[in-house]
Design a protein around this motif. Sequence first.
Motif, short mmCIF file in Angstrom:
data_model
loop_
_atom_site.label_atom_id
_atom_site.label_comp_id
_atom_site.label_asym_id
_atom_site.label_seq_id
_atom_site.Cartn_x
_atom_site.Cartn_y
_atom_site.Cartn_z
N GLU A 1 10.41 9.80 -0.81
CA GLU A 1 11.47 9.30 -0.24
C GLU A 1 11.14 8.90 1.41
N GLU A 2 10.16 9.63 1.83
CA GLU A 2 9.57 9.42 3.27
C GLU A 2 9.03 7.94 3.29
N LEU A 3 8.32 7.70 2.13
CA LEU A 3 7.45 6.43 2.23
C LEU A 3 8.23 5.26 1.82
N PHE A 4 9.35 5.57 1.28
CA PHE A 4 10.32 4.52 0.95
C PHE A 4 10.94 4.00 2.31
N THR B 1 0.89 -1.15 -0.01
CA THR B 1 -0.21 -0.08 0.06
C THR B 1 0.87 1.22 -0.07
N VAL B 2 1.97 1.28 0.82
CA VAL B 2 2.83 2.42 0.87
C VAL B 2 3.61 2.30 -0.36
N LEU B 3 3.87 1.54 -0.94
CA LEU B 3 4.47 1.39 -2.37
C LEU B 3 3.79 2.15 -3.51
N VAL B 4 2.61 1.70 -3.41
CA VAL B 4 1.70 2.05 -4.55
C VAL B 4 1.61 3.99 -4.25
N GLU B 5 1.31 4.13 -3.06
CA GLU B 5 1.45 5.49 -2.69
C GLU B 5 2.69 6.11 -3.29
N ALA B 6 3.62 5.83 -2.87
CA ALA B 6 4.99 6.39 -3.22
C ALA B 6 5.14 6.57 -4.64
N VAL B 7 4.95 5.47 -5.53
CA VAL B 7 5.20 5.47 -6.77
C VAL B 7 4.28 6.48 -7.61
N ASN B 8 2.81 6.88 -6.78
CA ASN B 8 2.20 7.72 -7.52
C ASN B 8 2.09 8.95 -6.86
N SER B 9 3.26 9.33 -5.86
CA SER B 9 3.46 10.65 -5.40
C SER B 9 4.38 11.30 -6.47
N ASN B 10 4.25 12.54 -6.82
CA ASN B 10 5.15 13.30 -7.46
C ASN B 10 6.22 14.25 -6.77
N ASN B 11 5.73 14.32 -5.31
CA ASN B 11 6.80 14.81 -4.59
C ASN B 11 8.00 13.96 -4.03
N LEU B 12 9.12 14.26 -4.66
CA LEU B 12 10.22 13.48 -4.40
C LEU B 12 10.32 13.11 -2.81
N ALA B 13 10.40 14.23 -1.88
CA ALA B 13 10.45 14.29 -0.32
C ALA B 13 9.64 13.32 0.10
N THR B 14 8.34 13.46 -0.38
CA THR B 14 7.04 12.48 0.24
C THR B 14 7.60 11.04 -0.29
N HIS C 1 16.18 0.59 -15.03
CA HIS C 1 14.68 0.33 -15.17
C HIS C 1 14.64 -1.20 -15.04
N LYS C 2 15.43 -1.77 -15.51
CA LYS C 2 15.10 -3.47 -15.58
C LYS C 2 15.30 -3.79 -14.21
N GLU C 3 16.30 -3.23 -13.45
CA GLU C 3 16.39 -3.96 -12.31
C GLU C 3 15.25 -3.55 -11.22
N ILE C 4 14.73 -2.30 -11.50
CA ILE C 4 13.28 -1.87 -10.59
C ILE C 4 12.29 -2.80 -11.19
N LEU C 5 11.96 -3.06 -12.41
CA LEU C 5 10.84 -3.87 -12.95
C LEU C 5 11.01 -5.36 -12.41
N SER C 6 12.36 -5.67 -12.26
CA SER C 6 12.51 -7.11 -12.15
C SER C 6 12.15 -7.37 -10.53
N ALA C 7 12.49 -6.53 -9.68
CA ALA C 7 11.98 -6.72 -8.29
C ALA C 7 10.54 -6.65 -8.23
N TYR D 1 19.14 4.51 -7.11
CA TYR D 1 19.69 4.83 -8.36
C TYR D 1 19.11 5.94 -8.98
N ARG D 2 18.33 6.71 -7.99
CA ARG D 2 17.77 7.96 -8.23
C ARG D 2 17.03 8.19 -9.54
N VAL D 3 15.93 7.07 -9.62
CA VAL D 3 15.34 6.97 -10.76
C VAL D 3 13.99 7.78 -10.39
N GLU D 4 13.88 9.15 -10.81
CA GLU D 4 12.88 10.01 -10.19
C GLU D 4 11.55 9.90 -11.25
N GLU D 5 11.67 9.53 -12.46
CA GLU D 5 10.57 9.62 -13.21
C GLU D 5 10.27 8.24 -13.61
#
Lengths: 216, 216, 216
Positions: free
Chosen positions: C49-52, C34-47, C187-193, C110-114
Motif C-alpha cells: 500500500e505504501e508503494l502504491f 519499478t515501484v509497481l513491480v516491487e509492489a506486486v512482488n511484495s507479500n506485505n500488504l502494508a508495504t 481482475h479483468k479491470e486490473i489486467l486491462s489497465a 478493489y482490495r485484490v490482495e492475492e
Amino acid sequence: MSLNSIFQYFVPKDQKIFFPLFEQAANNVVTMATVLVEAVNSNNLATREELFKQIDKLEHKGDEITHQIYLELGKNFITPFDREDIHALASAVDDVADNIQGSANRMLLYRVEELSDPMLKLSDLVLQAVNDLEKAIRELKDLKNVRAIADSCIRINSVENQADYIFDRAVADLFLYEKDALKVIKHKEILSALETATDMCEDAANVMESILVKNA
Amino acid sequence: MSLNSIFQYFVPKDQKIFFPLFEQAANNVVTMATVLVEAVNSNNLATREELFKQIDKLEHKGDEITHQIYLELGKNFITPFDREDIHALASAVDDVADNIQGSANRMLLYRVEELSDPMLKLSDLVLQAVNDLEKAIRELKDLKNVRAIADSCIRINSVENQADYIFDRAVADLFLYEKDALKVIKHKEILSALETATDMCEDAANVMESILVKNA
Amino acid sequence: MSLNSIFQYFVPKDQKIFFPLFEQAANNVVTMATVLVEAVNSNNLATREELFKQIDKLEHKGDEITHQIYLELGKNFITPFDREDIHALASAVDDVADNIQGSANRMLLYRVEELSDPMLKLSDLVLQAVNDLEKAIRELKDLKNVRAIADSCIRINSVENQADYIFDRAVADLFLYEKDALKVIKHKEILSALETATDMCEDAANVMESILVKNA
C-alpha cells in the motif's frame, strides 16, 4: 491550411503511392468481414475456428499495409490530401480490422459457441459498412464521383446508427433476461467489439467527408 | 506552426462563423446536464423517462451543431484559432453530450430505477463542469477576459478530480458491498458514462488552455 | 508538411526546452513501473500500500511535466520536431503513467490482495517497455543513434504483443475457471489497465518511428 493545399496547384500529386495502399487496406477489411459473416453463420465449430484463424492472418496483413502508409507519409513531402487526413483514414481502417479480429478472437477465447441473433445482425452490419467503405475509398482517387463517396458515407452513418440500436437493446436484454453474470460479460464484450467496428467505419467516413469538403 | 498563425496578422479573422456555433454547442450541453440533474432527482419514473427522451433529442441537436462546425472548418481558409484546436474543441464538447446522453440511456435501458447517491453527485458535477465550459467558451470570442477563461478551466479540472474520486470510491463500494454481479455491472456502466462526461469537459478545458497560451 | 520543416534549415532548433522535459517524463514512468513491480512482488500488504501511494505521487509529478511540455509547445514558435509529434509523444507517455497508476489504484481500491501470475507478468512487461521507452527518448536528442531508437521501438512492439497474448489468455482463463463473477470483473479491470500501459508505450514508439522517418 497546410502547405500541401497550396503546393497542390503547381506540383503534380504523387497519388500513385497512397491510393493502391488504401485500396488494399479497404479490400482487406472487406475480406475480413466476409469471413466473419461466414464464420458466425457456420454451425460447424471446427470450420468456424478455421475461419477465425484466417481473420487473424488477415489482420496481420492489414497491420503491414497500415505501417506502409505511415512510412510513405513520413517519406513523401507532397501528399494527395492533408497529411492528417491520410493518417486518420489509415488509422480508422486499421481500427476496423482490429475490432473485427477482436470480436472473432473473443468468440474463440471465451468459448462462446452459441452465437446470439444480435451477434449475427451486427456482423452483417459490419460487412455492409466495410463494403461502402471500400466503394468510397476507390472513388477517392480522382474525386470525380463525389456523389458516390458522399452516398457511401451516408449509408455508413445509417448502418452505424442501426448497430448502436441493436447493441443497446442486446445489452439491455442481457441484463433483463440472462441471469448468468459471466455470460452477460462475455456476450457484452463480443457485441461491443462488433459495434465498435461500425463506429470505426463511421470515423473513416467522417475523414472522407472532410476530404470532400476541403477539395470541393 | 500553421499558416493561419501568420495570416492572422494581416487577414481579418472571420470569427462570425465559429463562435456562435460553439456557444450553441456549449449551451446545448448545459441544457442536457440541467435536464439530467432534474431527471435523476425525480422520483416519478414517468417524468424521468420523459426527461431522458428530451436529452436524446438534445443530443441529436448537438450532433448537428458539431457537424456544422466541421463543415465550416472545411470551407474556411482562415480560422480564428488553429484548425486542430477548433476541431478538438468541437469534438470534446460533442463527447460531453454523448456521455450525458449515454448515462441517461443506460439508466433507462438497464431499468435502473433506484439511482444511487454517487450517481446524483456525479450528475451535479457534470452540470458544474458544463456551466464553466459554457462560461469559458463565451469568453473565447474576444480573449479580453483571459483570467475568466483560465479560472473556468481550473474549476473544470477540480470538478473532474472530484468526479474521479467519487467514481473510484463508488465502484470500490459496489465491489465490497453489492453481491449481485449484474447490478454491479449496470451501476458501473452508468457511473462510468457520468465520469467520462467530466473527463470530456477537461479535454475541452485543455484545448482552451492551449488556445490561451498560443494567443497570449 | 509544416512550416517547421522548412524553418529548421535556417533557424537554430531550440531543443534545450523539450528534451529535458521528455527525459524527465520518461524517467518518471520508469520509476513508476519499478515501484509497481516491487509492489506486486511484495507479500506485505502494508508495504504494498505504501508503494502504491508512491505511484500516486509520481503520477501527479508526471502530470506536471506533461503540462509543462504543452505550455512550452504553445509558447515556442520553433520546435525540434513537428508540433503534433511532440504533443502525441508527451500525451502517450502521460497515458503510460495514467495506466500504471490506474492498475495500482484498482488493486488497492478493489482490495485484490492475492495478485495473479498474469498480473505479475504484465507488470514485468510494463517495466521492460518503459525501460526501452526511456532509452529511445534519450537518443531522440541528437538522432545520431537512429539504430538504437529503432531497436527500442521494435522491442516495445514485441513486448506489447506478449502483453496482448497474456491478457487475452488471462481473461479467457478467468471466464473458464473462475466462477465468482465479481472477482472476474475486478481482475479483468486490473489486467486491462496493465495491458493498456503497454499499448500506450507502443503509441509512443509509433510517434518516435514517425519522427525517425521524417528526419532520416
